[in-house]
Design a protein around this motif. Sequence first.
Motif, PDB file in Angstrom:
ATOM      1  N   SER A  84      -8.205 -37.329  46.507  1.00  0.00           N
ATOM      2  CA  SER A  84      -8.336 -37.217  47.803  1.00  0.00           C
ATOM      3  C   SER A  84      -6.861 -37.249  48.446  1.00  0.00           C
ATOM      4  O   SER A  84      -6.612 -37.509  49.798  1.00  0.00           O
ATOM      5  CB  SER A  84      -9.074 -38.310  48.373  1.00  0.00           C
ATOM      6  N   THR A 111      -3.741 -41.746  51.633  1.00  0.00           N
ATOM      7  CA  THR A 111      -4.334 -42.343  52.736  1.00  0.00           C
ATOM      8  C   THR A 111      -3.547 -43.770  53.207  1.00  0.00           C
ATOM      9  O   THR A 111      -3.090 -44.490  52.408  1.00  0.00           O
ATOM     10  CB  THR A 111      -5.631 -42.711  52.701  1.00  0.00           C
ATOM     11  N   LYS A 155      -6.674 -47.496  52.784  1.00  0.00           N
ATOM     12  CA  LYS A 155      -7.356 -47.335  51.370  1.00  0.00           C
ATOM     13  C   LYS A 155      -8.721 -47.868  51.201  1.00  0.00           C
ATOM     14  O   LYS A 155      -8.641 -49.205  51.879  1.00  0.00           O
ATOM     15  CB  LYS A 155      -6.280 -48.147  50.420  1.00  0.00           C
ATOM     16  N   ARG A 156      -9.518 -47.682  50.578  1.00  0.00           N
ATOM     17  CA  ARG A 156     -10.924 -48.368  50.434  1.00  0.00           C
ATOM     18  C   ARG A 156     -11.167 -48.014  48.992  1.00  0.00           C
ATOM     19  O   ARG A 156     -11.016 -47.077  48.391  1.00  0.00           O
ATOM     20  CB  ARG A 156     -12.005 -47.737  51.360  1.00  0.00           C
ATOM     21  N   GLU A 157     -12.068 -49.021  48.408  1.00  0.00           N
ATOM     22  CA  GLU A 157     -12.484 -48.955  47.154  1.00  0.00           C
ATOM     23  C   GLU A 157     -13.312 -47.728  46.895  1.00  0.00           C
ATOM     24  O   GLU A 157     -14.176 -47.241  47.679  1.00  0.00           O
ATOM     25  CB  GLU A 157     -13.198 -50.093  46.820  1.00  0.00           C
ATOM     26  N   GLY A 158     -12.819 -46.982  45.711  1.00  0.00           N
ATOM     27  CA  GLY A 158     -13.649 -45.767  45.411  1.00  0.00           C
ATOM     28  C   GLY A 158     -13.393 -44.512  46.309  1.00  0.00           C
ATOM     29  O   GLY A 158     -13.726 -43.404  45.997  1.00  0.00           O
ATOM     30  N   ASP A 159     -12.330 -44.375  47.092  1.00  0.00           N
ATOM     31  CA  ASP A 159     -12.333 -43.208  47.867  1.00  0.00           C
ATOM     32  C   ASP A 159     -11.231 -42.180  47.133  1.00  0.00           C
ATOM     33  O   ASP A 159     -11.266 -41.131  47.639  1.00  0.00           O
ATOM     34  CB  ASP A 159     -11.328 -43.761  49.323  1.00  0.00           C
ATOM     35  N   ALA A 212      -8.179 -42.118  46.797  1.00  0.00           N
ATOM     36  CA  ALA A 212      -6.877 -41.730  47.578  1.00  0.00           C
ATOM     37  C   ALA A 212      -5.901 -42.794  46.978  1.00  0.00           C
ATOM     38  O   ALA A 212      -6.062 -43.824  46.473  1.00  0.00           O
ATOM     39  CB  ALA A 212      -7.162 -41.820  48.826  1.00  0.00           C
ATOM     40  N   TYR A 244     -13.087 -54.704  48.891  1.00  0.00           N
ATOM     41  CA  TYR A 244     -13.268 -53.310  49.239  1.00  0.00           C
ATOM     42  C   TYR A 244     -11.977 -52.671  49.510  1.00  0.00           C
ATOM     43  O   TYR A 244     -11.928 -51.382  50.135  1.00  0.00           O
ATOM     44  CB  TYR A 244     -14.054 -52.963  50.515  1.00  0.00           C
ATOM     45  N   GLY A 260      -9.686 -51.528  47.602  1.00  0.00           N
ATOM     46  CA  GLY A 260      -9.024 -50.802  46.387  1.00  0.00           C
ATOM     47  C   GLY A 260      -8.400 -51.631  45.376  1.00  0.00           C
ATOM     48  O   GLY A 260      -7.916 -52.531  45.622  1.00  0.00           O
ATOM     49  N   GLY A 315      -6.623 -42.710  42.363  1.00  0.00           N
ATOM     50  CA  GLY A 315      -5.762 -43.256  43.316  1.00  0.00           C
ATOM     51  C   GLY A 315      -4.448 -43.645  42.527  1.00  0.00           C
ATOM     52  O   GLY A 315      -3.587 -44.128  43.419  1.00  0.00           O
TER      53      GLY A 315
END
Length: 182
Positions: free
Chosen positions: A43, A46, A49-53, A55, A138, A140, A157
């Motif tokens: 992605s 970013t 950053k968030r878990e599973g994004d 990025a 959450y 990341g 990521g």
Amino acid sequence: MHRFRERACLNPNNITVRTAPRDRRRAIVSMGGVTVQAAIGRSGTTAFKREGDGATPITSMRVLYGFARGERVRLPPTALPMRHIRSDMLWCDQPDHPAYNSLVKAPFRPSHEEMMRADGLYDICLVLDWNITSRRRYRGSAIFFHLIKPGYQPTAGCIAVGLADMKRLIRFMRKGTVVRVL
């Protein structure tokens, strides 16, 4: 003066990661006078950053330590603390678990990544201080500096480079080397 410039170019405290101009999932990694290609998150980058994004976080992260598969890869000399990867090493990526974003030992039921991967991506794997020293759910997990997939395929990521490039860079790295993602 020439010697001063040469030393400044090999500054072990800074690695810069810049998104490639034509593909937000690729990057240019620079350390001193060394510049190499890399893959970053599917992605792109970013600031949130968030878990599973998928990025790569835009931030500065210190290198904490690394892992290596000694039976598969011979490391060059490095001041970076390195651990030998064992088959029971896992990395917890389940945000609601107390061990979130840390090394755990198998058997382990919550969601995790295996450190001893068959695909060789973690044959050399450096742990970056993203959400480790000040862990928050959450935000990341497992932002590593590791080896690349064929064709510079994007990561989940992390920052990934080729084996020869990793060996060139790791010689100048130590605990506390700063990786700046721009």
